[in-house]
Design a protein around this motif. Structure first.
Motif, mmCIF file in Angstrom:
data_model
loop_
_atom_site.group_PDB
_atom_site.id
_atom_site.type_symbol
_atom_site.label_atom_id
_atom_site.label_comp_id
_atom_site.label_asym_id
_atom_site.label_seq_id
_atom_site.Cartn_x
_atom_site.Cartn_y
_atom_site.Cartn_z
ATOM 1 N N SER A 423 26.694 19.518 52.877
ATOM 2 C CA SER A 423 27.681 20.207 54.008
ATOM 3 C C SER A 423 29.341 20.909 53.338
ATOM 4 O O SER A 423 29.672 19.313 54.075
ATOM 5 C CB SER A 423 27.596 20.239 55.469
ATOM 6 N N LEU A 424 29.829 21.156 52.468
ATOM 7 C CA LEU A 424 31.089 21.488 51.794
ATOM 8 C C LEU A 424 32.022 22.424 52.501
ATOM 9 O O LEU A 424 30.454 23.455 52.353
ATOM 10 C CB LEU A 424 30.885 20.661 50.547
ATOM 11 N N GLU A 425 32.816 22.146 52.270
ATOM 12 C CA GLU A 425 34.101 23.315 52.082
ATOM 13 C C GLU A 425 34.912 23.711 50.960
ATOM 14 O O GLU A 425 35.277 22.432 50.680
ATOM 15 C CB GLU A 425 34.715 23.627 54.012
ATOM 16 N N TYR A 426 35.042 24.595 50.297
ATOM 17 C CA TYR A 426 35.775 24.318 48.900
ATOM 18 C C TYR A 426 37.405 25.208 49.427
ATOM 19 O O TYR A 426 36.641 26.665 50.353
ATOM 20 C CB TYR A 426 35.068 25.093 47.619
ATOM 21 N N ARG A 462 43.880 25.007 34.100
ATOM 22 C CA ARG A 462 43.138 24.219 34.883
ATOM 23 C C ARG A 462 43.350 24.516 36.696
ATOM 24 O O ARG A 462 43.962 24.786 36.466
ATOM 25 C CB ARG A 462 43.902 23.347 34.184
ATOM 26 N N LEU A 463 42.236 24.313 37.207
ATOM 27 C CA LEU A 463 42.041 24.478 38.526
ATOM 28 C C LEU A 463 42.289 23.394 39.236
ATOM 29 O O LEU A 463 40.672 22.453 38.729
ATOM 30 C CB LEU A 463 41.268 25.503 38.613
ATOM 31 N N THR A 464 42.579 23.354 40.566
ATOM 32 C CA THR A 464 42.107 21.638 40.902
ATOM 33 C C THR A 464 41.735 22.463 42.880
ATOM 34 O O THR A 464 42.234 23.086 43.482
ATOM 35 C CB THR A 464 43.305 21.333 41.661
ATOM 36 N N VAL A 465 40.415 22.107 42.759
ATOM 37 C CA VAL A 465 39.700 21.775 43.863
ATOM 38 C C VAL A 465 39.518 21.219 44.593
ATOM 39 O O VAL A 465 39.277 20.270 44.681
ATOM 40 C CB VAL A 465 38.099 23.052 43.546
ATOM 41 N N ARG A 466 39.065 21.318 45.772
ATOM 42 C CA ARG A 466 39.427 20.769 47.452
ATOM 43 C C ARG A 466 37.932 20.766 47.861
ATOM 44 O O ARG A 466 37.556 22.034 47.893
ATOM 45 C CB ARG A 466 40.888 20.605 48.487
ATOM 46 N N LEU A 467 37.080 19.305 47.838
ATOM 47 C CA LEU A 467 35.721 19.335 48.275
ATOM 48 C C LEU A 467 36.149 18.329 50.174
ATOM 49 O O LEU A 467 36.200 17.392 50.024
ATOM 50 C CB LEU A 467 34.700 18.933 47.915
ATOM 51 N N THR A 468 35.867 19.824 51.343
ATOM 52 C CA THR A 468 36.352 18.431 52.219
ATOM 53 C C THR A 468 33.991 18.536 53.352
ATOM 54 O O THR A 468 33.765 19.622 53.172
ATOM 55 C CB THR A 468 36.693 19.415 53.327
ATOM 56 N N ASP A 469 33.728 17.213 53.180
ATOM 57 C CA ASP A 469 32.863 17.340 53.965
ATOM 58 C C ASP A 469 32.687 18.140 55.412
ATOM 59 O O ASP A 469 33.949 18.060 55.998
ATOM 60 C CB ASP A 469 32.002 16.173 54.356
ATOM 61 N N THR A 470 31.737 19.320 56.585
ATOM 62 C CA THR A 470 31.681 19.629 57.330
ATOM 63 C C THR A 470 30.339 18.140 57.770
ATOM 64 O O THR A 470 29.682 18.303 57.657
ATOM 65 C CB THR A 470 31.516 20.972 57.334
ATOM 66 N N SER A 481 37.080 14.277 52.019
ATOM 67 C CA SER A 481 37.338 14.997 51.203
ATOM 68 C C SER A 481 37.964 14.616 49.559
ATOM 69 O O SER A 481 38.513 13.692 49.821
ATOM 70 C CB SER A 481 38.466 16.609 51.496
ATOM 71 N N ARG A 482 37.608 15.336 48.426
ATOM 72 C CA ARG A 482 38.003 14.899 47.045
ATOM 73 C C ARG A 482 38.465 16.263 46.038
ATOM 74 O O ARG A 482 38.235 17.001 46.161
ATOM 75 C CB ARG A 482 37.366 14.178 47.060
ATOM 76 N N LEU A 483 39.078 15.729 45.414
ATOM 77 C CA LEU A 483 39.927 16.919 44.618
ATOM 78 C C LEU A 483 39.248 17.282 43.299
ATOM 79 O O LEU A 483 38.565 15.579 42.905
ATOM 80 C CB LEU A 483 41.662 16.815 44.355
ATOM 81 N N CYS A 484 39.005 18.149 42.717
ATOM 82 C CA CYS A 484 37.929 18.278 41.775
ATOM 83 C C CYS A 484 38.669 19.359 40.601
ATOM 84 O O CYS A 484 39.630 20.077 41.279
ATOM 85 C CB CYS A 484 36.763 18.491 41.608
ATOM 86 N N ASP A 485 38.865 18.121 39.188
ATOM 87 C CA ASP A 485 39.479 19.393 38.345
ATOM 88 C C ASP A 485 38.654 20.085 37.910
ATOM 89 O O ASP A 485 37.389 19.904 37.573
ATOM 90 C CB ASP A 485 39.779 18.264 37.249
#
Length: 654
Positions: A423-426, A462-470, A481-485
């Motif tokens: 259950s994540l938000e991007y 090159r994009l940086t996507v933040r994953l945040t749990d909910t 949250s965590r940053l993904c390349d």
């Protein structure tokens, strides 16, 4: 006079003709001899077997060895062959009611044979408990034989008659022998039973047992009120209601179901003993608790304070009852309810029980009559956000450099071990802009193109996507949250032919005196990495009346005396590399001398999706405007079309 000898039997199936030799002589005369032929033909005859009409004896139990009268076919007058004795059948006194004992019916080896219809059986003497059916069956009495110790004898005189009135009589003697089976008896004619007063309805109070065959049980008294019921097969006596302090006497009968006359009775004294109904009292009476999933084993959830009315608190026993899932996760340590194992919220097993456990604490006070109290327990497990979201492996995507607005590039599939899973938000770090013409769906993680891709400056983004749990913790503010390349590579598109809009045009111009006259300007677009477009007239300009400068077409000569239509083919291409990819535009130009009326519209364009040339000729009455008016109108129309094209392109880019 010739007569039939007494006792003779004629049988046409054996001898159907007799030859008699008669001799006669008168005094003083010679003897005369003659023959008499007597023919025997089949006819209606009623005859009886010897066992049925004589003293012959047959033994049997339940109908074994049955015999009966026999009527063979023959000729002659009917006669009755009956004796005073008859047949004899011996049976046991314990045969079941209505058991067949003797049969007077056709048998393969003898019996009654009547041609021309069914026989009629009639019992001459009525002073017998035995029964005779219309089919010739002799049955035992409906209530069975009396279980006497002496031999009982019953005699039946039976008459058999066919439809022609021919009859035969016989007798059957039934000897009822004393039964050898054991009689129904109770071991003890009377006994006492004591039960507690809190006995539940339909609970077994006691059980009776009698010896004998085919034994069944019934309660004779009391019938009102009916406090007890008995199983007629097993003899189990059960209460019909919750028993109170009372005394009851039951009279129970045991009987042979095949011989109800064989029975015995017993008296049962039932005493309902009073008891102390006061059970232990506990505080709290109901336990409702909420614990996080990280609670440690051995943690006490509730401590009961129970008291016994008798003052024996030290004799209280605490036990836990409930579903297996609850019993494995909790335990009782004296009056304390404790956690037995880890309560993992992030599992399908926990979700299957709705993240709640129910159980019952049984508090029992010992003694001769145990008393107990039940304390319901409800434990709710709450989530704790324990894990950080994880980035997907290999978030590397490729997209065409000519991808349209809204095209999907790929999906960032992050993961999270907390429940509910994944259950994540991007979100996209840095937002959307010229250097990052992408957007990401906050729910699904889909990356889409939302701007022009500059393949001249960027080969990859090159994009940086933040994953945040909910929804992973009871506190909504506690989120990880965590940053993904993510890498988006641009895939080059091979050199394509230019695109011209429209590909077919129809134009009207009025030839004027003077220098060259502009006709139209071609709107073509090539691939982003191609060089400037080149234009050339490929056909239709044999007499050199038109000139192409860049993407603008000019009309040069003005020596026409009459209107004329020209069909021009213009080739447009980009890179000069071989093989060259080009596009051909068809132009239909109607040239009218200045002295000839012209249509009110100086320039009209029609577009079709087909490559074939389409020539439309329309004639209508019109006024002749001056030359400056035609020029101004043509330029205004071209500017309007260019403005509309720019507006449409900007809307698509947004």
């Amino acid at each position: 006079q010739v007569t039939l000898r007494a006792g003779a039997e004629l049988d046409a199936h054996r001898v159907n003709q007799y030859t008699l030799t008669l001799r006669a002589a008168c005094p003083g005369e010679e003897e005369v001899e003659e023959r008499l032929f007597v023919q025997v033909t089949a006819g209606h005859v009623l005859r009886c077997d010897a066992p049925f009409t004589s003293m012959g004896r047959r033994q049997g139990v339940g109908g074994a060895g049955w015999r009966g009268p026999r009527v063979p076919a023959g000729t002659g007058v009917p006669r009755l062959c009956c004796a005073a004795g008859g047949d004899v059948v011996r049976v046991s006194a314990d045969v079941a009611p209505r058991t067949p004992l003797y049969v007077v019916l056709p048998q393969p080896l003898g019996g009654l044979t009547v041609s021309g219809g069914c026989p009629e059986f009639r019992l001459r003497n009525q002073d017998t408990p035995l029964m005779l059916t219309h089919r010739g069956l002799v049955l035992a009495p409906a209530g069975g034989f009396n279980p006497s110790k002496d031999t009982q004898i019953f005699r039946l005189e039976i008459e058999v008659m066919d439809r022609h009135g021919h009859n035969c009589s016989g007798a059957v003697t039934v000897e009822v022998l004393p039964s050898q089976r054991p009689s129904v008896t109770f071991r003890e004619p009377q006994w006492a039973v004591t039960v507690p007063e809190d006995t539940s309805p339909l609970e077994v109070v006691t059980q009776v047992h009698a010896s004998g065959d085919n034994v069944r049980y019934a309660i004779l008294a009391p019938t009102v009120p009916m406090l007890f019921t008995i199983d007629e097969v097993t003899g189990e006596i059960r209460s019909t209601r919750r028993l109170e302090v009372a005394h009851a006497r039951l009279l129970v009968r045991a009987y042979n179901t095949l011989h109800p006359a064989d029975h015995a009775t017993a008296m049962i004294n039932i005493t309902v003993q009073g008891m102390d109904r006061q059970a232990p009292s506990c505080v709290p009476a109901i336990s409702v608790s909420q614990v996080p999933e990280t609670v440690s084993p051995g943690t006490t959830l509730v401590t009961l304070k129970c008291t016994d009315p008798t003052g024996a608190e030290d004799c209280l026993h605490y036990g836990l009852e409930g579903p297996p899932a609850s019993l494995s996760r909790f335990r009782m340590e004296g009056p304390r309810l404790q956690v037995n194992t880890t309560l993992d919220y992030d599992s399908e097993a926990m979700a299957a029980v709705g993240f709640q456990f129910t159980a019952t604490i049984m508090v029992t006070a010992g003694g001769q009559s145990p008393r107990s109290t039940r304390v319901p327990v409800l434990v709710t497990v709450t989530p704790v956000n324990e894990f950080t979201p994880a980035c997907p492996n290999g978030a590397d995507f490729t997209v065409l450099e000519t991808a349209a607005f809204g095209s999907t590039v790929g999906r960032v599939a992050g993961s999270d071990r907390d429940y509910p899973p994944d259950s994540l938000e991007y979100s996209l770090e840095g937002g959307t802009g010229p250097t990052q013409p992408f957007s990401i769906d906050t729910c699904t993680g889909d990356i889409r193109v939302v701007g022009p891709l500059d393949s001249q400056r960027y080969k990859r983004y090159r994009l940086t996507v933040r994953l945040t749990d909910t929804r992973n913790d009871l506190d909504p503010a506690k989120r990880w949250s965590r940053l993904c390349d993510v890498v988006v590579r641009l895939q080059a598109v091979p050199n394509q032919a230019p695109v011209c809009t429209p590909e077919v045009q129809e134009l009207w111009i009025t030839a004027r005196l003077g220098s060259r006259q502009p006709v139209t300007r071609l709107a073509c677009q090539g691939s982003p990495d191609s060089a400037a477009l080149a234009y050339a007239i490929a056909g239709g300009n044999e007499d050199g009346r038109f000139w192409l400068e860049g993407n603008t077409l000019f009309y040069l000569l003005n020596d026409l005396a009459e209107p004329r239509t020209f069909v021009l083919l213009v080739e447009v291409w980009g890179n000069p590399s071989a093989p060259r990819r080009s596009t051909v535009v068809a132009l239909v130009v109607h040239v009218t001398p200045q002295t000839t009326p012209v249509p009110p519209s100086t320039t009209t364009q029609h577009t079709t999706l087909q490559k074939e040339l389409l020539v439309i000729t329309r004639t209508e009455a019109a006024w002749l405007p001056p030359a400056w008016f035609v020029t101004v109108l043509t330029v205004s129309s071209a500017l309007l079309l260019a403005a509309l094209g720019c507006v449409a392109r900007s809307l698509l880019c947004r």
